[in-house]
Design a protein around this motif. Structure first.
Motif, mmCIF file in Angstrom:
data_model
loop_
_atom_site.group_PDB
_atom_site.id
_atom_site.type_symbol
_atom_site.label_atom_id
_atom_site.label_comp_id
_atom_site.label_asym_id
_atom_site.label_seq_id
_atom_site.Cartn_x
_atom_site.Cartn_y
_atom_site.Cartn_z
ATOM 1 N N ALA A 95 -0.069 21.951 7.048
ATOM 2 C CA ALA A 95 1.371 21.784 6.823
ATOM 3 C C ALA A 95 1.461 20.981 5.600
ATOM 4 N N PHE A 96 1.776 21.793 4.283
ATOM 5 C CA PHE A 96 1.292 20.732 3.061
ATOM 6 C C PHE A 96 2.416 19.537 3.010
ATOM 7 N N LEU A 97 3.791 19.755 3.321
ATOM 8 C CA LEU A 97 4.615 18.721 3.255
ATOM 9 C C LEU A 97 4.416 17.506 4.385
ATOM 10 N N SER A 98 3.431 17.775 5.350
ATOM 11 C CA SER A 98 3.280 16.732 6.198
ATOM 12 C C SER A 98 2.347 15.878 5.659
ATOM 13 N N ILE A 99 1.560 16.423 4.464
ATOM 14 C CA ILE A 99 0.503 15.121 4.241
ATOM 15 C C ILE A 99 1.127 13.952 3.716
ATOM 16 N N PRO A 100 2.120 13.714 2.968
ATOM 17 C CA PRO A 100 2.648 12.529 2.529
ATOM 18 C C PRO A 100 3.226 11.748 3.864
ATOM 19 N N ALA A 101 3.803 12.652 4.742
ATOM 20 C CA ALA A 101 4.438 12.094 5.887
ATOM 21 C C ALA A 101 3.508 11.608 6.648
ATOM 22 N N ARG A 102 2.214 11.981 6.975
ATOM 23 C CA ARG A 102 1.381 11.774 7.843
ATOM 24 C C ARG A 102 0.520 10.325 7.192
ATOM 25 N N HIS A 103 0.325 10.388 5.904
ATOM 26 C CA HIS A 103 -0.380 9.226 5.331
ATOM 27 C C HIS A 103 0.555 7.877 5.749
ATOM 28 N N ASP A 104 2.059 8.238 5.368
ATOM 29 C CA ASP A 104 2.967 7.161 5.502
ATOM 30 C C ASP A 104 2.794 6.577 7.017
ATOM 31 N N VAL A 105 2.784 7.345 7.980
ATOM 32 C CA VAL A 105 2.520 7.043 9.215
ATOM 33 C C VAL A 105 1.140 6.099 9.444
ATOM 34 N N ALA A 106 0.152 6.553 8.888
ATOM 35 C CA ALA A 106 -1.161 5.916 9.148
ATOM 36 C C ALA A 106 -1.130 4.838 8.495
ATOM 37 N N ARG A 107 -0.341 4.570 7.267
ATOM 38 C CA ARG A 107 -0.401 3.109 6.602
ATOM 39 C C ARG A 107 0.673 2.309 7.327
ATOM 40 N N ARG A 108 1.649 2.676 7.794
ATOM 41 C CA ARG A 108 2.523 1.919 8.715
ATOM 42 C C ARG A 108 1.864 1.442 9.927
ATOM 43 N N VAL B 250 0.725 -1.206 0.117
ATOM 44 C CA VAL B 250 0.167 0.117 0.161
ATOM 45 C C VAL B 250 0.995 1.398 -0.090
ATOM 46 N N ALA B 251 2.273 1.074 0.235
ATOM 47 C CA ALA B 251 3.166 2.362 0.394
ATOM 48 C C ALA B 251 2.895 3.119 -0.812
ATOM 49 N N VAL C 270 -13.271 5.406 7.946
ATOM 50 C CA VAL C 270 -13.255 5.888 6.670
ATOM 51 C C VAL C 270 -11.970 6.283 6.361
ATOM 52 N N GLY C 271 -10.921 5.420 6.500
ATOM 53 C CA GLY C 271 -9.547 5.941 6.270
ATOM 54 C C GLY C 271 -9.063 6.863 6.927
ATOM 55 N N PHE C 272 -7.901 7.705 6.373
ATOM 56 C CA PHE C 272 -7.091 8.514 7.064
ATOM 57 C C PHE C 272 -7.524 9.921 6.800
ATOM 58 N N ASN C 273 -7.562 10.915 7.487
ATOM 59 C CA ASN C 273 -7.516 12.316 7.155
ATOM 60 C C ASN C 273 -6.291 12.637 7.729
ATOM 61 N N GLN D 247 -5.451 -2.382 1.774
ATOM 62 C CA GLN D 247 -6.057 -1.846 0.577
ATOM 63 C C GLN D 247 -7.353 -0.916 1.124
ATOM 64 N N ASP D 248 -8.236 -1.469 1.821
ATOM 65 C CA ASP D 248 -9.261 -0.621 2.094
ATOM 66 C C ASP D 248 -8.791 0.572 3.156
ATOM 67 N N LEU D 249 -8.193 0.426 3.933
ATOM 68 C CA LEU D 249 -7.830 1.451 4.948
ATOM 69 C C LEU D 249 -7.062 2.423 4.469
ATOM 70 N N ALA D 250 -6.127 2.059 3.360
ATOM 71 C CA ALA D 250 -5.458 2.980 2.830
ATOM 72 C C ALA D 250 -5.999 3.681 1.726
#
Lengths: 471, 471, 471
Positions: C420-433, C30-31, C412-415, C458-461
């Protein structure tokens, strides 16, 4: 190709290999101990009549609010599942369960149902749309056989004793029949007892409260129009329940509030609620006073009190209107014990003969209120993780948040509290696995010794419940 | 055959082997750091007089409410344990503890006591009925020796500083004697300081409040019949405590409510409570106002404030009546910080010179209220897991629920908060092990680096407490 | 020598080796899925104008209240960081962050920032005093390049859709520009949509509420001096927002209280609050009524409702006065859902077309209130761990406390909910891990099968968020 269904022998044991090895040994030592089920909602008629259960849907879907609440939350209408709808085709209802079975992933319902499917019915493929009819036919066919009659299942799963729950207005005819059957030479020896659940005659907000009081008078030959007559009726009925095996009472109030009113005030309050109408505050105060009265009677007759507070019953107005009680729409509420229990405890808290088992739906009270109370008052014990918390994570939180302050000996073993008969062995199996995992973790961190864990595993699975419920 | 007693070197470290290896290294690096004990309830007379402790029961059972509350909860009468009962035979009391020692399985008391038995007294078999007299004799005999005098134990366990807690009405004679002893050439150098706990002259519901005010006037030569005189008395007495080493004040209010009343209202409220009687609401408001006044004085004199709210004191009326305060019948209550602290914070929350350490008995506030508050306000820090939560699971919950929002540098190291002297090293050992396990877990998940964990282990065990308490 | 900075490939995965292996496989699957960000506070102007970001401080420090609240809590004045202070030297501000960076150990901010430093800017040494200027220059220089313009970053991090949040009074000019850009042949195809956040015209306690209503009238050509006109204005504005891509509304009330007043009472209440002043109780009741009105409109127009209650906004009066909103001084409060949501649920709780996503800052409601509600009502879903709880431990608690009762399909997955724009991919990465670690643990305990975990990852991400937000 349907996916295979197997119950892994290490399920629910901690993942760390050394901890798992230890947990596995502990579990092996308690896995086949008899089941003592001191609190639940099975139907005594099952055991009195020993008639076969109907079909898969009737046995496993319609009576299980855990199951249809989840389906309902995802848009499956309850009537299509056969809830309060005799028109529904049970095979079609089962297909709805099968095609939505993924919703139960990681829930306790899934653990219990898979256990029933594999262990009780010998199914070897998973429930899904494709296997729905295979499941329905296999289960329904099995239920017609002698081996799946209620008494046979009771014996097969090593149930040593089970308590049902009845209203004081119940005639206990099935329990009476069971007493006779037990006494009959060669009769079935299964121990099925009742428990005294007086909410319908204690809660002024219960449907038909005034009519219930009238019937309470009739049943007891006491005048429930007076406070003394009403209390006398309780005493008589408790004695009758005790004669039908009851060792406990059970109180499902919205809150654990207690009161200890002067006699004149109690009489006046009773007069008000008995005649009706009364305010919500008066109803609450009357329930509060009655918990203290019930404690007083427990001191006399030795019945153990259970207090099950904190459910907002029938939260969904339309579901209640259309489908009635117990349809998955009860929602837990914040619950306060420290101030609420004080009046009762001020009067009876130090009585060595009194035993009160406290339950909660509000886990924030485990470490903050319940463990400190049970770790001090001689009359208090903690019931196990209950209802929404009767699950692997819920049981772990219960142990982790209560043990350090209350100890393990102020707890009372496991309650299944179920209407779903076959989930009883499934649930006790989950509890034993989780407790053994918890004990193994304590040993791994050298917080207890291995021989202590072995003793505790027996205590948590078998000894404590018998002591606590005087069984 | 009695079971052997050993303290496993890896006790309380995480079970996962790699995590344990790491935790073991971290622990080894802090295990022998000096103990700084900034908050507790030991008796300064012990260190001033250096008289031998009496017997096992007197040292380890009678003063420890953790121990006798558990025994009481299982039906052991407190008088038989020697609580407020000089008639009780200490050897018989000890036998009661020994024969009920299984009740403490998986509790922190068991960890602390076993540490004391093995580490301090060199016992090598477990406490049980059979070994009761061996224990009693071994411990009692040791206590008569020079090596077990208070100062010797203080030095043996590497205590760098300890704070006791005294009322403003206390004359601090033992602390004065200790100051002299410290100053005497060749005198004992142990650092035993006091802390200012003004509840008896701040809480209008404290037993003897009006008499306490009169004595407060006498001690300070101020007129505590007036608001200004009363505040001046506090200032003087705080200065006297500071001269006796105090670096902190301590406030054990039922709630953390604060207020910031206009002068005229504060004066009128004081007049009311000083004369008595007052309503519970007035008492609460006065305590609230006094937290803000104490904060104002802390800004002047630099004493660190500690707020310890949330205990429902003396919940068991009969136990209080017969046995007095602090007998294991204090029960935590739900506690609210966000609205309650606002008046004080509105006035002083941004003062760089002010330091307030918050404690709780309500773990539901860790992540919701306390960590967000301490992670924003410059004046706020979080005290460690306290009282019922001073336990392996309790400490883990504290770290897991506060660290991500407050960080580790808004916490203040460990407090033992004990009356049981020998449990001090035992408790600090538990805290160091749990913190090192927590740090090792963070490293294993690559949330911090190993060299950071090594720094943090020192900070949590030693540096933070010295900074926070200005020691 | 500065310490090296590396992002360990196994970060945040469970420590147990077998569990980690499994989690690593799930994460790998899912990364690289696209990021769907349905709720947040990025600025649509960034994407509409595509102007370069300024310097390191402007991008990463000044807009991030997580960062400066921690610095402020340890005594760093906010003005020195450049918060509301154009005079502050950004390089000096960055040096303050660098020299205090140890404060963030074990916090999510540290995880996010290190990800941004290493992954986005290719830094290979850790941030500390010594490397401060290296960081400032590297980042600032990169930001001047094409590759670091907003649209390039949006594309580089695989953002499939992002929702910003606007007031009904916003003209949505940037969204309009983006719609045009999307439609332009060869135009940028990034999907940036709005969400309807009507607090400024719904909350009578919002700054400038009456003036806001006047502007609401102007914008909509409706008479917001009348209840019907006011409701019509909402309908019009919602339609306009929907045309700008909105699929959801968002409500940041102090509590989740709802009401369902008779028309005459609603009209009278509106008349009162629209004219002003009103009492806090009236303001609360009006917000409550408006949640039910918004639900009614959602049934009409299909916008998904989000309820984000429980923040005590601007708790620090001086900070609010000097620095304004959103400066790290919002503090969570205890929140009650069961009684509060009932009026809305009594009216619309069983509507299959309605979808309401509930969030909380009070984790004690996860297992007690929110999971039971979402596990029953067809209209309710649970938003992810939010704000202070958007962290590894917070996400784990969310999963452990909600899954067993609500299941995973009522979430409903992650919000990311970030400014902080650049934290978006960082945060989604934390949630997926974290989610993959959670699923791996379930597999290890045989609570789900490995193929189910793969589907759920897949569903959660990815899948659940698209379904829940109708994207």
């Amino acid at each position: 190709m349907p996916r295979p269904l197997t119950l892994h022998p290490d399920r629910l044991l901690p993942a760390d290999p050394a901890t798992r090895t230890l947990a596995r040994e502990l579990y092996a030592s308690v896995a086949s101990l008899p089941i003592v089920s001191p609190h639940g909602h099975t139907d005594p008629a099952w055991f009195a009549r020993n008639a076969p259960f109907g079909n898969a849907t009737e046995l496993l879907l319609v009576p299980d609010h855990y199951v249809f609440r989840m389906l309902y939350s995802q848009g499956v209408p309850m009537e299509t599942l056969g809830v309060r709808n005799p028109e529904a085709d049970p095979r079609e209802a089962w297909r709805l369960l099968a095609s939505h079975y993924h919703l139960f992933r990681a829930t306790p319902s899934r653990l219990w149902l898979d256990w029933v499917f594999a262990e009780a019915f010998g199914l070897t493929v998973r429930l899904e749309a494709e296997t729905s009819d295979l499941y329905f036919d296999t289960i329904t066919q099995a239920l017609a056989s002698e081996a799946f009659r209620p008494r046979a299942l009771f014996d097969r799963y090593g149930i040593e004793a089970i308590a049902t729950t009845e209203s004081p207005l119940d005639t206990l005819e099935h329990h009476a029949a069971l007493r006779k059957e037990n006494a009959r030479p060669g009769g079935w020896q299964g121990k099925v007892i009742t428990a005294y659940r007086p909410d319908p005659v204690i809660d002024p907000e219960f449907e038909g409260f005034q009519a219930n009081l009238a019937r309470f008078s009739d049943l007891t030959d006491e005048d429930c129009g007076t406070w003394q007559g009403y209390l006398a009726a309780h005493r008589k009925r408790r004695a009758f329940f005790a004669a039908m095996g009851a060792t406990s009472t059970d109180h499902g109030h919205p809150t654990p509030r207690t009161a200890d009113l002067p006699l004149a005030e109690a009489e006046a309050l009773f007069a008000k609620v008995a005649k009706g109408p009364c305010t919500p505050a008066e109803a609450e105060l009357f329930r509060a006073q009655m918990l203290t009265e019930m404690a007083a009677m427990s001191l006399e007759d030795g019945l153990v009190m259970q207090i099950h507070p904190g459910a907002f019953r029938n939260h969904n107005a339309r579901v209640f209107q259309r489908f009635g009680r117990d349809k998955g729409a009860d929602i837990p509420s914040r619950t306060e014990y420290v101030a609420n229990l004080k009046p009762l405890l001020d009067r009876f808290g130090n009585e060595p003969g009194l035993s009160i088992i406290l339950f909660t739906l509000d886990e924030s009270t485990y470490a903050r209120e319940l463990a400190p109370l049970a770790g001090h008052y001689p009359c208090l014990k903690l019931g196990p993780a209950w209802w929404f918390h009767d699950s692997p994570e819920g049981m772990r939180r219960f142990r982790r948040m209560t043990t350090e302050t209350a100890g393990l000996y102020n707890t009372v073993g496991f309650n299944d509290d179920t209407r779903a008969f076959l989930s009883i062995p499934a649930r006790h199996d989950v509890a034993r696995r989780i407790d053994c995992g918890f004990l193994a973790e304590l040993v791994m961190e050298h917080r207890i010794e291995d021989w202590e864990a072995a003793e505790l595993a027996q205590d948590l699975a078998y000894n404590l419940v018998k002591q606590a419920y005087r069984l």
